[in-house]
Design a protein around this motif. Structure first.
Motif, PDB file in Angstrom:
ATOM      1  N   ILE A 242       0.839  -1.208   0.000  1.00 42.12           N
ATOM      2  CA  ILE A 242       0.000   0.000   0.000  1.00 42.12           C
ATOM      3  C   ILE A 242       0.869   1.252   0.000  1.00 42.12           C
ATOM      4  O   ILE A 242       0.600   2.227  -0.720  1.00 42.12           O
ATOM      5  CB  ILE A 242      -0.948  -0.007   1.212  1.00 42.12           C
ATOM      6  CG1 ILE A 242      -1.990  -1.124   1.059  1.00 42.12           C
ATOM      7  CG2 ILE A 242      -1.635   1.341   1.375  1.00 42.12           C
ATOM      8  CD1 ILE A 242      -2.820  -1.360   2.291  1.00 42.12           C
ATOM      9  N   ALA A 243       1.935   1.214   0.801  1.00 44.44           N
ATOM     10  CA  ALA A 243       2.818   2.384   0.895  1.00 44.44           C
ATOM     11  C   ALA A 243       3.637   2.587  -0.373  1.00 44.44           C
ATOM     12  O   ALA A 243       3.909   3.721  -0.765  1.00 44.44           O
ATOM     13  CB  ALA A 243       3.746   2.238   2.099  1.00 44.44           C
ATOM     14  N   ARG A 244       4.011   1.473  -1.031  1.00 38.78           N
ATOM     15  CA  ARG A 244       4.896   1.558  -2.194  1.00 38.78           C
ATOM     16  C   ARG A 244       4.378   0.578  -3.270  1.00 38.78           C
ATOM     17  O   ARG A 244       4.951  -0.491  -3.487  1.00 38.78           O
ATOM     18  CB  ARG A 244       6.335   1.246  -1.793  1.00 38.78           C
ATOM     19  CG  ARG A 244       6.856   2.204  -0.711  1.00 38.78           C
ATOM     20  CD  ARG A 244       8.270   1.851  -0.267  1.00 38.78           C
ATOM     21  NE  ARG A 244       9.255   2.095  -1.300  1.00 38.78           N
ATOM     22  CZ  ARG A 244       9.815   3.284  -1.572  1.00 38.78           C
ATOM     23  NH1 ARG A 244       9.457   4.356  -0.865  1.00 38.78           N
ATOM     24  NH2 ARG A 244      10.711   3.410  -2.509  1.00 38.78           N
ATOM     25  N   PRO A 245       3.284   0.946  -3.928  1.00 32.06           N
ATOM     26  CA  PRO A 245       2.622   0.013  -4.871  1.00 32.06           C
ATOM     27  C   PRO A 245       3.469  -0.372  -6.072  1.00 32.06           C
ATOM     28  O   PRO A 245       3.181  -1.394  -6.710  1.00 32.06           O
ATOM     29  CB  PRO A 245       1.369   0.782  -5.294  1.00 32.06           C
ATOM     30  CG  PRO A 245       1.669   2.219  -5.017  1.00 32.06           C
ATOM     31  CD  PRO A 245       2.563   2.223  -3.815  1.00 32.06           C
ATOM     32  N   ASN A 246       4.488   0.400  -6.403  1.00 31.50           N
ATOM     33  CA  ASN A 246       5.350   0.087  -7.542  1.00 31.50           C
ATOM     34  C   ASN A 246       6.621  -0.647  -7.132  1.00 31.50           C
ATOM     35  O   ASN A 246       7.563  -0.759  -7.926  1.00 31.50           O
ATOM     36  CB  ASN A 246       5.714   1.363  -8.298  1.00 31.50           C
ATOM     37  CG  ASN A 246       4.504   1.995  -8.960  1.00 31.50           C
ATOM     38  OD1 ASN A 246       3.639   1.289  -9.487  1.00 31.50           O
ATOM     39  ND2 ASN A 246       4.423   3.319  -8.919  1.00 31.50           N
ATOM     40  N   SER A 247       6.648  -1.159  -5.917  1.00 31.12           N
ATOM     41  CA  SER A 247       7.807  -1.892  -5.421  1.00 31.12           C
ATOM     42  C   SER A 247       7.755  -3.345  -5.885  1.00 31.12           C
ATOM     43  O   SER A 247       6.867  -4.104  -5.480  1.00 31.12           O
ATOM     44  CB  SER A 247       7.843  -1.846  -3.889  1.00 31.12           C
ATOM     45  OG  SER A 247       8.725  -2.815  -3.372  1.00 31.12           O
ATOM     46  N   PHE A 248       8.692  -3.739  -6.738  1.00 32.00           N
ATOM     47  CA  PHE A 248       8.726  -5.143  -7.151  1.00 32.00           C
ATOM     48  C   PHE A 248       9.006  -6.038  -5.954  1.00 32.00           C
ATOM     49  O   PHE A 248       8.495  -7.158  -5.858  1.00 32.00           O
ATOM     50  CB  PHE A 248       9.797  -5.359  -8.239  1.00 32.00           C
ATOM     51  CG  PHE A 248      11.202  -5.539  -7.721  1.00 32.00           C
ATOM     52  CD1 PHE A 248      11.684  -6.807  -7.406  1.00 32.00           C
ATOM     53  CD2 PHE A 248      12.033  -4.442  -7.520  1.00 32.00           C
ATOM     54  CE1 PHE A 248      12.983  -6.992  -6.924  1.00 32.00           C
ATOM     55  CE2 PHE A 248      13.324  -4.607  -7.042  1.00 32.00           C
ATOM     56  CZ  PHE A 248      13.802  -5.885  -6.745  1.00 32.00           C
ATOM     57  N   ALA A 249       9.815  -5.534  -5.024  1.00 31.86           N
ATOM     58  CA  ALA A 249      10.192  -6.341  -3.863  1.00 31.86           C
ATOM     59  C   ALA A 249       8.989  -6.625  -2.973  1.00 31.86           C
ATOM     60  O   ALA A 249       8.831  -7.741  -2.452  1.00 31.86           O
ATOM     61  CB  ALA A 249      11.285  -5.635  -3.069  1.00 31.86           C
ATOM     62  N   ALA A 250       8.122  -5.633  -2.789  1.00 34.04           N
ATOM     63  CA  ALA A 250       6.944  -5.821  -1.939  1.00 34.04           C
ATOM     64  C   ALA A 250       6.007  -6.865  -2.537  1.00 34.04           C
ATOM     65  O   ALA A 250       5.514  -7.759  -1.841  1.00 34.04           O
ATOM     66  CB  ALA A 250       6.223  -4.494  -1.749  1.00 34.04           C
ATOM     67  N   HIS A 251       5.758  -6.768  -3.845  1.00 33.68           N
ATOM     68  CA  HIS A 251       4.882  -7.736  -4.494  1.00 33.68           C
ATOM     69  C   HIS A 251       5.513  -9.136  -4.493  1.00 33.68           C
ATOM     70  O   HIS A 251       4.816 -10.139  -4.278  1.00 33.68           O
ATOM     71  CB  HIS A 251       4.562  -7.298  -5.921  1.00 33.68           C
ATOM     72  CG  HIS A 251       3.674  -6.098  -6.003  1.00 33.68           C
ATOM     73  ND1 HIS A 251       2.339  -6.125  -5.637  1.00 33.68           N
ATOM     74  CD2 HIS A 251       3.917  -4.807  -6.397  1.00 33.68           C
ATOM     75  CE1 HIS A 251       1.797  -4.927  -5.800  1.00 33.68           C
ATOM     76  NE2 HIS A 251       2.734  -4.108  -6.263  1.00 33.68           N
ATOM     77  N   MET A 252       6.844  -9.207  -4.715  1.00 32.49           N
ATOM     78  CA  MET A 252       7.511 -10.503  -4.706  1.00 32.49           C
ATOM     79  C   MET A 252       7.539 -11.089  -3.301  1.00 32.49           C
ATOM     80  O   MET A 252       7.430 -12.317  -3.120  1.00 32.49           O
ATOM     81  CB  MET A 252       8.926 -10.376  -5.264  1.00 32.49           C
ATOM     82  CG  MET A 252       9.616 -11.721  -5.519  1.00 32.49           C
ATOM     83  SD  MET A 252       8.815 -12.686  -6.828  1.00 32.49           S
ATOM     84  CE  MET A 252       8.180 -14.089  -5.900  1.00 32.49           C
ATOM     85  N   ALA A 253       7.661 -10.229  -2.299  1.00 34.10           N
ATOM     86  CA  ALA A 253       7.613 -10.700  -0.912  1.00 34.10           C
ATOM     87  C   ALA A 253       6.272 -11.361  -0.623  1.00 34.10           C
ATOM     88  O   ALA A 253       6.201 -12.439  -0.010  1.00 34.10           O
ATOM     89  CB  ALA A 253       7.853  -9.535   0.048  1.00 34.10           C
TER      90      ALA A 253
END
Length: 362
Positions: free
Chosen positions: A104-115
């Motif tokens: 939510i804080a960083r929707p364009n973060s590949f790392a967040a989505h991959m996490a």
């Protein structure tokens, strides 16, 4: 094996039998010097989870950017990135909640989505369990598929943001294998190998899909392993694939109780493929099942050197350390494992023995 059969055999009698007979066991000869093909690991699962709990999302993005950049520069560095994303392989629901905040804080973060993809993928595999398909209940597959669907969405988002994210392809390939979706697997395999032909984690997953237990055969495994050597100068980790057929055969022998032959076959896997953590992991299990506890421990330690912080390995190592009367080391391994997996009856029993034994040693 890799099915924690060892813990099932652990009993309270250990407290009294772990004495002189085990201590008198002949020590295993030293392993040959370790040949490292991957750069040193810098990722640390506990540090990554600490950053997540502190909601340091900017710092996490920076850290994972560095892992990805290192891989794109040096393909053999991708194991460090795999280790980092394995930080989210846990049944702790608070981790999933925190990753959602990160997205939510960083929707364009590949790392967040991959996490998040890694989190749901692990939960799917964990729900399914390690048994063969015929011994797995339909309800387990149903829950696995739900977790995999959640993982698929997030992992594909990560891949869209970062097209050279090899970990994403490996996760998706593994899930297609787990669901026996051959059409999706074939499509993903083609895309992955065109985009990242020198990736070990992708080729490792492709090799797994060719195991006889997953509907493949050793002939197609051999062909793929040989084809992969065309990229070994770019990524020396691909040499490990040459030992996978023997590793599969040795694991199968171990499961069927042919422990001596399993050890011989897995030793051959190491001779052909080199120092791959999985070879030592499986051979260590066969040593332990044949009551060669020192040799099993030595192999588990080598596997941990080659790919550290694996809870599946550490719970088995804790059991062997208990059999050798080393309770403080048992507690250290259990403490790490409990960060990622909720304690169960076996690990609680192991913990209780270690606490009691530690007190008696003082």
């Amino acid at each position: 094996m890799k099915e924690c059969v060892i813990l099932a055999a652990f009993c309270m009698a250990l407290a009294t039998t772990v004495g002189s007979s085990l201590r008198a066991q002949t020590l295993a000869p030293n392993l040959a010097p370790l040949v490292r093909l991957a750069p040193p690991f810098t990722a640390n699962k506990l540090s990554i989870l600490a950053s997540l709990r502190q909601k340091n999302f900017t710092g996490l993005d920076s850290e994972f950017d560095q892992y990805q950049q290192a891989f794109e520069k040096t393909p053999a560095a991708e194991l460090n990135e795999k280790l980092a994303f394995d930080s989210f392989a846990t049944d702790d629901p608070s981790v999933g909640d925190l990753i959602e905040e990160w997205i939510i804080a960083r929707p364009n973060s590949f790392a967040a989505h991959m996490a998040m993809g890694s989190y749901f993928s692990w939960r799917g595999w964990h729900t399914r369990g390690p048994a063969f398909a015929d011994d797995t209940q339909a309800a387990q597959f149903e829950k696995m598929n739900k977790f995999f669907a959640q993982s698929d969405t997030e992992t594909r988002l990560a891949l869209k943001i970062k097209p050279r994210l090899s970990i994403a392809y490996a996760v998706l390939l593994g899930e297609a294998r787990g669901e026996s979706n051959h059409a999706i697997h074939q499509s993903l395999e083609g895309d992955a190998l065109r985009e990242l032909p020198a990736s070990f984690v992708i080729r490792e997953e492709v090799m797994k899909s060719r195991y006889p237990r997953w509907g493949g055969d050793h002939e197609t495994m051999a062909d793929f392993a040989q084809q992969s050597q065309a990229f070994v100068k770019e990524n020396p980790l691909l040499h490990w694939l040459l030992g996978f057929i023997d590793a599969d055969e040795g694991e199968t022998q171990g499961i069927s109780g042919q422990l001596d032959q399993s050890i011989v076959t897995l030793t051959r896997a190491i001779q052909k493929g080199g120092d791959y953590s999985g070879f030592y992991f499986i051979r260590g299990e066969s040593y332990v099942h044949s009551s060669s506890f020192e040799k099993g421990l030595e192999d588990f330690n080598r596997a941990n050197e080659l790919f550290p912080q694996d809870p599946e390995l550490l719970i088995l190592r804790a059991d062997v350390l208990a059999r050798l009367g080393r309770p403080k080391e048992v507690l250290a391994d259990l403490q790490f494992v409990n960060v990622f997996e909720a304690p169960n009856a076996d690990s609680n029993q192991l913990h209780d023995w270690a606490v009691k034994a530690s007190r008696e040693q003082h």
